[in-house]
Design an enzyme around this catalytic site. Structure first.
Site, PDB file in Angstrom:
ATOM      1  N   SER A   1       0.835  -1.196   0.000  1.00 32.80           N
ATOM      2  CA  SER A   1       0.000   0.000   0.000  1.00 32.80           C
ATOM      3  C   SER A   1       0.880   1.260   0.000  1.00 32.80           C
ATOM      4  CB  SER A   1      -0.956  -0.038   1.196  1.00 32.80           C
ATOM      5  OG  SER A   1      -1.996   0.901   1.042  1.00 32.80           O
TER       6      SER A   1
ATOM      7  N   ASP B   1      -0.464  -4.691  -3.726  1.00 32.38           N
ATOM      8  CA  ASP B   1      -1.843  -4.190  -3.780  1.00 32.38           C
ATOM      9  C   ASP B   1      -1.977  -2.678  -3.702  1.00 32.38           C
ATOM     10  OD1 ASP B   1      -4.419  -5.356  -4.251  1.00 32.38           O
ATOM     11  OD2 ASP B   1      -5.059  -4.503  -2.351  1.00 32.38           O
TER      12      ASP B   1
ATOM     13  N   HIS C   1      -7.120  -6.574   1.003  1.00 28.67           N
ATOM     14  CA  HIS C   1      -6.064  -5.597   0.726  1.00 28.67           C
ATOM     15  C   HIS C   1      -4.726  -6.029   1.332  1.00 28.67           C
ATOM     16  CE1 HIS C   1      -4.035  -1.861   0.015  1.00 28.67           C
ATOM     17  NE2 HIS C   1      -4.041  -1.499   1.283  1.00 28.67           N
TER      18      HIS C   1
END
EC number: 3.1.1.-
Length: 416
Positions: A211, A237, A381
């Site tokens: 992230s 991700d 996620h």
């Protein structure tokens, strides 16, 4: 019904299984006083027993010599709720189960920064995986992944540190979350490890970011901060297009999170029950670093009024990082990410939870073979926490494809 008929059906009912346990969607407040005998299904496995996803198919491009390929890992089957009936365990797991040392790194060039890091050394010939977590997380987000990497590649080392304003790290300004500052922190943490551990030179490094961490490692690679010691980088991700879209609903998401928790175990349970982290084994080691006990006087990023109110309401376990305060930096993290990812030197791996996350620039880059793409279905996620085994397999294979130390050049004429 006759007495004979009643006796017959009673005998049949006695052989039926017990009623299924409470649903996964039940709220923590509804479950905290219950003696829960059901365990979370294997996809959310939260015990210390070994649990492995099936390995990637050796016939796929994951095990080829190509460094630019798309891999879609097979989905993990999830058993019906109630088919596994072990006693539920939400007790925290200490970092010592996954790392050798807890380092406190202070760069000589910046003595006001003190990085908390978790470390397992590499062998003389092995690579060092250096990780950067996402916003609001910590270095222990990579704990289970670190163990899985070591199972496949025992000579590998892992260095996973807490970013400023997160976990146990402290700096002169823990509210400065600009991308350039976070990238400088990454470099300084690596250099501080070199000084403290007395390395003669940096080992060959693979950097991995989730992230926000994906934006940081991409910026580190683009700026060339690690020089020729950087073998490759992997982003987990996050892509520019979907990240910018998600920012529009970020504040709404933060408003739905609990202000605090009554106990640390309840905080772990919320992360699993809400499917924020879909692997209980990982949640038990990573979540404790996200919270602190307000009543114990520990530090945290939540405003004092909010923390005091939550403590007064019986929820003393507070978030260490106030994600709302990072909002001014959100766009700066992700603008231009796709372009930098494609242009930076080194092998490139992008692991996503779904192909719908790809933006136009990365889709074109993938079609041109500029990077390797791995899609892990049925994860959230936190791909590296939800599917640590598959992520570890992908990272080790990625390292092997980019390992320049394995290349043996032919002798020059005058050396023969």
């Amino acid at each position: 019904m006759s007495a004979l008929g009643r006796d017959f059906f009673k005998a049949k009912l006695a052989k039926l299984p017990a009623m299924p346990p409470p649903p996964l969607g039940a709220l923590p407040e509804e479950l905290e006083d219950l003696d829960i005998d059901e365990d979370i299904p294997d996809a959310f496995d939260d015990n210390d027993d070994e649990h492995h996803d099936p390995p990637l198919d050796d016939s796929s491009s994951a095990s080829s010599a190509s460094s630019t390929s798309t891999i879609i890992a097979p989905p993990t089957s999830i058993p019906e709720l109630g088919t596994v009936r072990r006693r539920n365990n939400l007790e925290p797991i200490p970092w010592t189960h996954h790392f050798s040392e807890n380092l406190h790194l202070t760069p000589s060039t910046n003595p006001t920064s003190h990085f908390n890091a978790y470390y397992t050394p590499n062998s003389a010939s092995g690579p060092l995986f250096v990780t950067h977590h996402g916003a609001g997380s910590s270095g222990l987000s990579f704990a289970v992944l670190a163990s899985e990497i070591r199972k496949i590649l025992p000579e590998a080392g892992i260095l996973s540190f807490d970013a400023r304003g997160h976990g146990g790290t402290s700096t002169a300004n823990d509210q400065d979350f600009t991308l350039s500052t976070l990238s400088d922190d990454f470099y300084e943490a690596v250099q501080a490890a070199k000084e403290q551990l007395r390395w003669d030179t940096l080992p060959h490094i693979v950097i991995v970011g989730h992230s926000l961490g994906g934006a940081v490692v991409t910026d580190v690679a683009k700026r060339g901060l690690l020089g020729d010691k950087l073998l490759a980088y992997a982003v987990l991700d996050v892509v520019e297009g979907s990240a910018m879209d998600a920012l529009q609903s970020m504040q709404s998401y933060l408003m739905t999170r609990p202000v605090g928790f009554s106990t640390l175990n309840q905080g772990i349970e919320w992360h699993v029950r809400s499917r924020t982290i879909r692997n209980g084994r990982s949640a038990r080691v990573s979540v404790p670093a996200l919270l602190y006990d307000y009543n114990s006087g520990g530090g945290g990023g939540v405003g004092s009024d909010t923390a005091a109110a939550a403590g007064a309401n019986g929820r003393p376990w507070q978030w260490r990082t106030d994600l709302g305060r990072t909002q001014p930096f959100w766009e700066g993290w992700f603008i231009g990410l796709s372009k930098k990812f494609l242009e930076a030197k080194g092998g490139k791996l992008l692991i996503l939870a779904g192909t719908d996350r790809l933006d136009k620039e990365l889709t074109i880059g993938q079609m041109q073979g500029k990077y390797q793409l791995l899609v892990l279905p049925e994860v959230g996620h936190f791909v590296h926490e939800d599917a640590p085994e598959k992520t570890a397999v992908a990272l080790v294979e990625f390292y092997k494809r980019n390992d320049r130390t394995a290349i043996v050049l032919p002798k020059k004429v005058w050396e023969m």
